[in-house]
Motif scaffolding. Sequence first.
Motif, PDB file in Angstrom:
ATOM      1  N   THR A  77      47.168   8.184 -29.272  1.00  0.00           N
ATOM      2  CA  THR A  77      47.236   9.604 -28.930  1.00  0.00           C
ATOM      3  C   THR A  77      47.681  10.395 -30.148  1.00  0.00           C
ATOM      4  O   THR A  77      48.605   9.986 -30.861  1.00  0.00           O
ATOM      5  CB  THR A  77      48.235   9.855 -27.785  1.00  0.00           C
ATOM      6  OG1 THR A  77      47.903   9.010 -26.679  1.00  0.00           O
ATOM      7  CG2 THR A  77      48.212  11.303 -27.349  1.00  0.00           C
ATOM      8  N   PHE A  78      47.036  11.538 -30.382  1.00  0.00           N
ATOM      9  CA  PHE A  78      47.440  12.457 -31.441  1.00  0.00           C
ATOM     10  C   PHE A  78      47.945  13.744 -30.804  1.00  0.00           C
ATOM     11  O   PHE A  78      47.412  14.188 -29.780  1.00  0.00           O
ATOM     12  CB  PHE A  78      46.262  12.770 -32.367  1.00  0.00           C
ATOM     13  CG  PHE A  78      45.832  11.614 -33.223  1.00  0.00           C
ATOM     14  CD1 PHE A  78      46.333  11.459 -34.515  1.00  0.00           C
ATOM     15  CD2 PHE A  78      44.939  10.672 -32.738  1.00  0.00           C
ATOM     16  CE1 PHE A  78      45.949  10.386 -35.296  1.00  0.00           C
ATOM     17  CE2 PHE A  78      44.548   9.590 -33.519  1.00  0.00           C
ATOM     18  CZ  PHE A  78      45.054   9.448 -34.795  1.00  0.00           C
ATOM     19  N   THR A  79      48.967  14.311 -31.389  1.00  0.00           N
ATOM     20  CA  THR A  79      49.505  15.563 -30.873  1.00  0.00           C
ATOM     21  C   THR A  79      49.891  16.483 -32.024  1.00  0.00           C
ATOM     22  O   THR A  79      50.296  16.023 -33.095  1.00  0.00           O
ATOM     23  CB  THR A  79      50.739  15.319 -29.980  1.00  0.00           C
ATOM     24  OG1 THR A  79      51.202  16.572 -29.466  1.00  0.00           O
ATOM     25  CG2 THR A  79      51.876  14.670 -30.767  1.00  0.00           C
ATOM     26  N   GLU A  80      49.748  17.768 -31.791  1.00  0.00           N
ATOM     27  CA  GLU A  80      50.214  18.766 -32.759  1.00  0.00           C
ATOM     28  C   GLU A  80      51.448  19.485 -32.233  1.00  0.00           C
ATOM     29  O   GLU A  80      52.050  20.295 -32.936  1.00  0.00           O
ATOM     30  CB  GLU A  80      49.099  19.771 -33.064  1.00  0.00           C
ATOM     31  CG  GLU A  80      47.907  19.156 -33.780  1.00  0.00           C
ATOM     32  CD  GLU A  80      46.862  20.183 -34.168  1.00  0.00           C
ATOM     33  OE1 GLU A  80      47.081  21.387 -33.871  1.00  0.00           O
ATOM     34  OE2 GLU A  80      45.839  19.798 -34.762  1.00  0.00           O
ATOM     35  N   GLY A  81      51.803  19.187 -31.012  1.00  0.00           N
ATOM     36  CA  GLY A  81      52.946  19.858 -30.405  1.00  0.00           C
ATOM     37  C   GLY A  81      54.193  18.999 -30.419  1.00  0.00           C
ATOM     38  O   GLY A  81      54.320  18.044 -31.194  1.00  0.00           O
ATOM     39  N   LYS A  82      55.119  19.318 -29.540  1.00  0.00           N
ATOM     40  CA  LYS A  82      56.372  18.592 -29.438  1.00  0.00           C
ATOM     41  C   LYS A  82      56.128  17.185 -28.894  1.00  0.00           C
ATOM     42  O   LYS A  82      55.349  16.989 -27.965  1.00  0.00           O
ATOM     43  CB  LYS A  82      57.323  19.354 -28.504  1.00  0.00           C
ATOM     44  CG  LYS A  82      58.722  18.773 -28.409  1.00  0.00           C
ATOM     45  CD  LYS A  82      59.605  19.648 -27.518  1.00  0.00           C
ATOM     46  CE  LYS A  82      61.012  19.088 -27.413  1.00  0.00           C
ATOM     47  NZ  LYS A  82      61.875  19.939 -26.549  1.00  0.00           N
ATOM     48  N   LEU A  83      56.793  16.206 -29.486  1.00  0.00           N
ATOM     49  CA  LEU A  83      56.643  14.827 -29.030  1.00  0.00           C
ATOM     50  C   LEU A  83      57.286  14.661 -27.655  1.00  0.00           C
ATOM     51  O   LEU A  83      58.421  15.078 -27.432  1.00  0.00           O
ATOM     52  CB  LEU A  83      57.296  13.865 -30.022  1.00  0.00           C
ATOM     53  CG  LEU A  83      56.656  13.766 -31.412  1.00  0.00           C
ATOM     54  CD1 LEU A  83      57.513  12.897 -32.327  1.00  0.00           C
ATOM     55  CD2 LEU A  83      55.251  13.188 -31.319  1.00  0.00           C
ATOM     56  N   LYS A  84      56.540  14.022 -26.748  1.00  0.00           N
ATOM     57  CA  LYS A  84      57.043  13.801 -25.398  1.00  0.00           C
ATOM     58  C   LYS A  84      56.692  12.389 -24.947  1.00  0.00           C
ATOM     59  O   LYS A  84      55.705  11.810 -25.386  1.00  0.00           O
ATOM     60  CB  LYS A  84      56.413  14.803 -24.424  1.00  0.00           C
ATOM     61  CG  LYS A  84      56.747  16.255 -24.700  1.00  0.00           C
ATOM     62  CD  LYS A  84      56.052  17.156 -23.682  1.00  0.00           C
ATOM     63  CE  LYS A  84      56.358  18.628 -23.947  1.00  0.00           C
ATOM     64  NZ  LYS A  84      55.653  19.516 -22.982  1.00  0.00           N
TER      65      LYS A  84
END
Length: 352
Positions: free
Chosen positions: A150-157
């Motif tokens: 998974t890739f994210t540009e937001g806050k890690l959750k």
Amino acid sequence: MNLHQRINAFTKLGAFLSQFTTPEAVKNETVDYNELFFDGFKHQLKLAKEHNGWFTQKNLIFALQGWAQSLTPSQLEQWLKEYNFDAVSPQQVAIIMAGNIPLVGFHDFISVLISGHAVLVKQSSNDKHILPYLAKYLEQVEPEFKGKITFTEGKLKDFDAVIATGSNNTARYFEYYFKGKSSIIRKNRNSVAVLTGNETEQQMQDLSEDIFRYYGLGCRNVSKLFLPKGYNFDAFFNAMFPWNDIINEHKYANNYDYNKAVYLMSEFKMLENGFLMIKEDESYSSPIATLFYEYYESTEALQDKLKTEAEQIQCIVSKGFIDTEIPFGKTQKPELWDYADDVNVIDFLLKI
């Protein structure tokens, strides 16, 4: 998915990358899924170059060469042979990546996946094109990777452990924010070379690779020399000369001109050859186009100093100086078992 399947998937990825290790990519018809991914990856490399001026074709090719050579059955099996992954309980491992050189966070990425965990990636904005595409290739060659990347540009959750790389300042934030999680948090480090004045011409030429590759932006690049009193710089500058064309790279030239102006205005003493400045300084982190140096009185005293200041140092390049030394010319050619900050990532992943 067992370890053999994971090794097989990364071996296929290595074969895919091997097609892009020359200025003109050469398609190998035996590589799986080329019809889906070959042209698209050429486009991603083009985007990476356009987005980040430090990611030149030469540096992208160099990075891909290294990974193509590492992702082979023999290299992967040698790296992993002493570990038992059978008892791994899959966790979600977050990775916060730097973006100073191409694919700088790729070792953490493959370590997490090959250990049997899932990965949550937060990329640097400076290096955001290549890895997501390679992740899609992995999912194609081994469908069981789907849902594990998974890739994210937001806050890690929703993660269980974290590997974060940043500056000394961001490390303090990471340590606070992730204090309840198993973590590896990396800070600023630089590499040094210890010279005696008796180095061969070849060793000095190899040292130039450690200094100039990736414009010196990597933590494994040599940014400082330790020299004996009375060191003659002639052999050093002669060995650096083959890199003189680097001054024609505009981003490097801009840094050279700026730092030279600062040094001249501040009346700092320095030596320079038109594309590299060397300055006596106790610091480890030198600006782009600059190399610091410091004189040492004795080998024993220098060994003690570097041991005391080990948390600031990534690599020590030398010949016969210390057990953990790196040979000249090898800092940006690490093996899979050469871990950043000397922290074994596989051990960490097996214990979370």
